[in-house]
Enzyme design. Structure first.
Site, PDB file in Angstrom:
ATOM      1  N   HIS A 327       0.890  -1.187  -0.034  1.00 18.44           N
ATOM      2  CA  HIS A 327       0.093  -0.023  -0.091  1.00 18.44           C
ATOM      3  C   HIS A 327       0.958   1.269   0.002  1.00 18.44           C
ATOM      4  O   HIS A 327       0.606   2.162  -0.897  1.00 18.44           O
ATOM      5  CB  HIS A 327      -0.943  -0.097   1.244  1.00 18.44           C
ATOM      6  CG  HIS A 327      -1.662   1.145   1.485  1.00 18.44           C
ATOM      7  ND1 HIS A 327      -2.914   1.497   1.066  1.00 18.44           N
ATOM      8  CD2 HIS A 327      -1.333   2.334   1.946  1.00 18.44           C
ATOM      9  CE1 HIS A 327      -3.290   2.635   1.557  1.00 18.44           C
ATOM     10  NE2 HIS A 327      -2.285   3.309   2.152  1.00 18.44           N
ATOM     11  N   GLU A 328       1.922   1.424   0.928  1.00 21.17           N
ATOM     12  CA  GLU A 328       2.618   2.404   0.889  1.00 21.17           C
ATOM     13  C   GLU A 328       3.454   2.579  -0.275  1.00 21.17           C
ATOM     14  O   GLU A 328       3.562   3.774  -0.954  1.00 21.17           O
ATOM     15  CB  GLU A 328       3.652   2.463   2.136  1.00 21.17           C
ATOM     16  CG  GLU A 328       3.139   2.328   3.636  1.00 21.17           C
ATOM     17  CD  GLU A 328       2.284   3.620   4.001  1.00 21.17           C
ATOM     18  OE1 GLU A 328       2.824   4.714   3.283  1.00 21.17           O
ATOM     19  OE2 GLU A 328       1.159   3.637   4.580  1.00 21.17           O
ATOM     20  N   HIS A 331       1.786   4.390  -3.111  1.00 24.37           N
ATOM     21  CA  HIS A 331       1.756   6.006  -3.002  1.00 24.37           C
ATOM     22  C   HIS A 331       2.707   6.235  -3.839  1.00 24.37           C
ATOM     23  O   HIS A 331       2.677   7.352  -4.496  1.00 24.37           O
ATOM     24  CB  HIS A 331       1.759   6.206  -1.733  1.00 24.37           C
ATOM     25  CG  HIS A 331       0.591   6.498  -0.797  1.00 24.37           C
ATOM     26  ND1 HIS A 331      -0.533   6.669  -1.014  1.00 24.37           N
ATOM     27  CD2 HIS A 331       0.393   5.747   0.377  1.00 24.37           C
ATOM     28  CE1 HIS A 331      -1.462   6.548  -0.270  1.00 24.37           C
ATOM     29  NE2 HIS A 331      -1.082   5.915   0.727  1.00 24.37           N
ATOM     30  N   GLU A 407      -5.709   6.984  -0.963  1.00 24.52           N
ATOM     31  CA  GLU A 407      -5.798   5.771  -0.144  1.00 24.52           C
ATOM     32  C   GLU A 407      -6.496   4.589  -0.672  1.00 24.52           C
ATOM     33  O   GLU A 407      -5.894   3.731  -0.867  1.00 24.52           O
ATOM     34  CB  GLU A 407      -6.278   6.233   1.168  1.00 24.52           C
ATOM     35  CG  GLU A 407      -5.770   7.155   2.002  1.00 24.52           C
ATOM     36  CD  GLU A 407      -4.118   6.404   2.407  1.00 24.52           C
ATOM     37  OE1 GLU A 407      -3.970   5.433   2.706  1.00 24.52           O
ATOM     38  OE2 GLU A 407      -3.250   7.245   2.406  1.00 24.52           O
ATOM     39  N   ASP A 411      -4.479   1.235  -1.993  1.00 21.75           N
ATOM     40  CA  ASP A 411      -5.244  -0.045  -1.558  1.00 21.75           C
ATOM     41  C   ASP A 411      -5.375  -0.964  -2.882  1.00 21.75           C
ATOM     42  O   ASP A 411      -5.233  -2.021  -3.078  1.00 21.75           O
ATOM     43  CB  ASP A 411      -6.496  -0.159  -0.967  1.00 21.75           C
ATOM     44  CG  ASP A 411      -6.488   0.412   0.414  1.00 21.75           C
ATOM     45  OD1 ASP A 411      -5.323   0.403   0.990  1.00 21.75           O
ATOM     46  OD2 ASP A 411      -7.418   0.684   1.165  1.00 21.75           O
TER      47      ASP A 411
END
Length: 467
Positions: A327-328, A331, A407, A411
């Site tokens: 997930h990070e 970004h 976000e 995901d």
């Protein structure tokens, strides 16, 4: 008729009084709006006493009740601290606290041999006194939050000695950065001529990039211990995942966040081909000190931290940690970090440009008690903090909406990496470990939540998880 009369009275007021009253009224309008939203959310905490049906598979009733009581305590604390902050700010403005502090700064710098012509020196004394005042008035609230609320709900890991040592260290480090940067900024504005706003913006851009670059290597280690993640399966899997999406990973660290709090987190930092990943030890099920029983003969407490083995945190398994990192890294891969930097710098440039337009308006200074002088630092404070406050509120809401969108996209990126099932379980564990309350008032959520509510994130992951 009454409306017309009040309109006439308003029009007859001097410009500086209208500015002052507008700033004060807007500040209270924002406070009352925030208080209204918080009241709606507190009502949710009070009335939702049983696990809703759709959450039955996600949270047990004991965890649900713990998180409800924790969030209720936090909300009540926020109400009182927010009310104090608003009243304090209002009293400072009404009683002329800003011009008083400026005059006091002039007297102190004068005693040190710096006359009124040394405006930058006086500005630095003013800044030091203002931040010291803010730190002192905020200290009781910080103590209560840490040693009553966080302690009561099992999150605090600090002793009183560690807390004060930490607070003093933070204040000193902040001053070491704030004072030199402010003095250079004021000097640039003074000598920059008609286009000073361009030079001021470029300077703040360089400073922010330098701070981002050095923060994790030189500033953060002053407060927390960073250890390279030991060789093993987790590190190997992180390196393989980073390589698969061309993330230029150079190092993976574990930070001993459990010395301060049992909340968990993960992030990455660095520019260009030099990226590092940082994992909080509280995120790692196998690594967290909170999951370990004290060795025989240990009393579970040293001079800095306390062992809270009675309130163990689950942490995440390796597969779940990888999903959180997926997930990070999403970004980064999707350009969210760069987009946020661009938005931030565009906003910064716009603000400096408008500051250049407004700085010559003597009424702005007179509104806050500066009739004879127009110090640059005071101008920055008045315009950025007070005059821009309506714009800042709108921008903050827009960035919250954008953050929620990012976000969901991150995901979805983790889902594409095949991590949907593990991210699903990781989000549930992190919500449980951090005592997040999964039910929220829709207006409160829309205005405040930079991350989508848990149920919405899980629903987006559900289809892929079931495949």
């Amino acid at each position: 008729a009454a409306m017309a009369l009040s309109g006439d009275l308003w029009a007859e007021l001097p410009a500086e009084r209208r500015i002052f009253c507008s700033v004060l009224l807007f500040s209270w309008a924002v406070y009352l709006w925030e208080a209204f939203l918080a009241h709606r959310q507190r009502r949710v905490y009070r009335t939702t006493t049983h696990v809703p049906q759709e959450l039955g598979q996600i949270m047990d009733s004991e965890t649900f009740e713990k998180s409800r009581l924790y969030q209720l305590d936090k909300s009540t604390f926020s109400f009182w601290s927010g009310l104090y902050s608003e009243v304090e700010g209002t009293m400072i403005l009404l009683c002329g606290g800003i011009p008083f502090l400026w005059k006091l700064s002039g007297q102190i710098s004068g005693h040190a041999g710096f006359g009124p012509e040394y405006e930058i020196v006086q500005s630095l004394v003013f800044l030091l006194l203002a931040t010291l005042f803010s730190a002192m008035t905020g200290l009781p609230w910080s103590l209560y939050n840490t040693f009553v609320i966080e302690e009561k709900h099992g999150f605090n890991q600090q002793t009183l000695g560690f807390f004060f040592k930490d607070a003093i260290k933070k204040f000193v480090v902040t001053q070491c950065i704030l004072l030199p940067v402010t003095s250079l900024l004021l000097y640039i504005i003074k000598i920059g001529g008609d286009y000073f706003f361009i030079y001021a913006w470029l300077f703040t851009l360089v400073v922010s990039l330098v701070l981002v670059t050095i923060y994790a290597d030189y500033i953060a280690p002053l407060f927390d211990k960073f250890i390279p993640l030991p060789e093993g399966e987790l590190k190997q899997q992180i390196e393989i995942m980073a390589k698969s999406i061309d993330f230029p990973l150079t190092k993976v660290y574990v930070v001993e966040g459990s010395k301060r709090s049992s909340h968990s987190n993960a992030y990455f930092y660095g520019f260009f081909k030099n990226k590092r990943i940082v994992l909080f030890d509280t995120l790692l099920e196998e690594y967290s000190a909170l999951n370990k029983e004290p060795a025989e003969g240990e009393d579970g407490e040293n001079e800095e931290t306390k062992s809270k083995t009675k309130n163990k945190k689950q942490g995440c398994k390796n597969e779940e940690v990888l999903a959180v990192l997926g997930h990070e890294l999403g970004h980064w891969k999707l350009g969210h970090t760069v987009k946020n930097i661009i938005i931030s710098q565009m906003n910064s440039f716009l603000c400096f440009f408008l500051f250049a337009v407004l700085i010559g308006q003597k009424e702005l200074f007179a509104a806050f008690g500066f009739y004879d002088t127009q110090p640059t630092l005071i101008g920055l404070m008045i315009i950025f903090q007070f005059i821009f406050s309506p714009y800042n509120e709108v921008l903050s809401f827009c960035l919250t909406v954008l953050s929620r969108r990012f976000e969901f996209q991150a995901d979805a990126f983790a889902k594409e990496l095949g991590k949907a099932k593990d991210l699903y379980s990781a989000l549930i564990k992190l919500n449980k470990d951090n005592l997040g309350f999964p039910v929220s008032d829709w207006i409160f959520s829309m205005w405040h939540y930079s991350h989508p509510p848990l149920l919405e994130r899980l629903q987006a992951l559900k289809d892929a998880k079931q495949e």
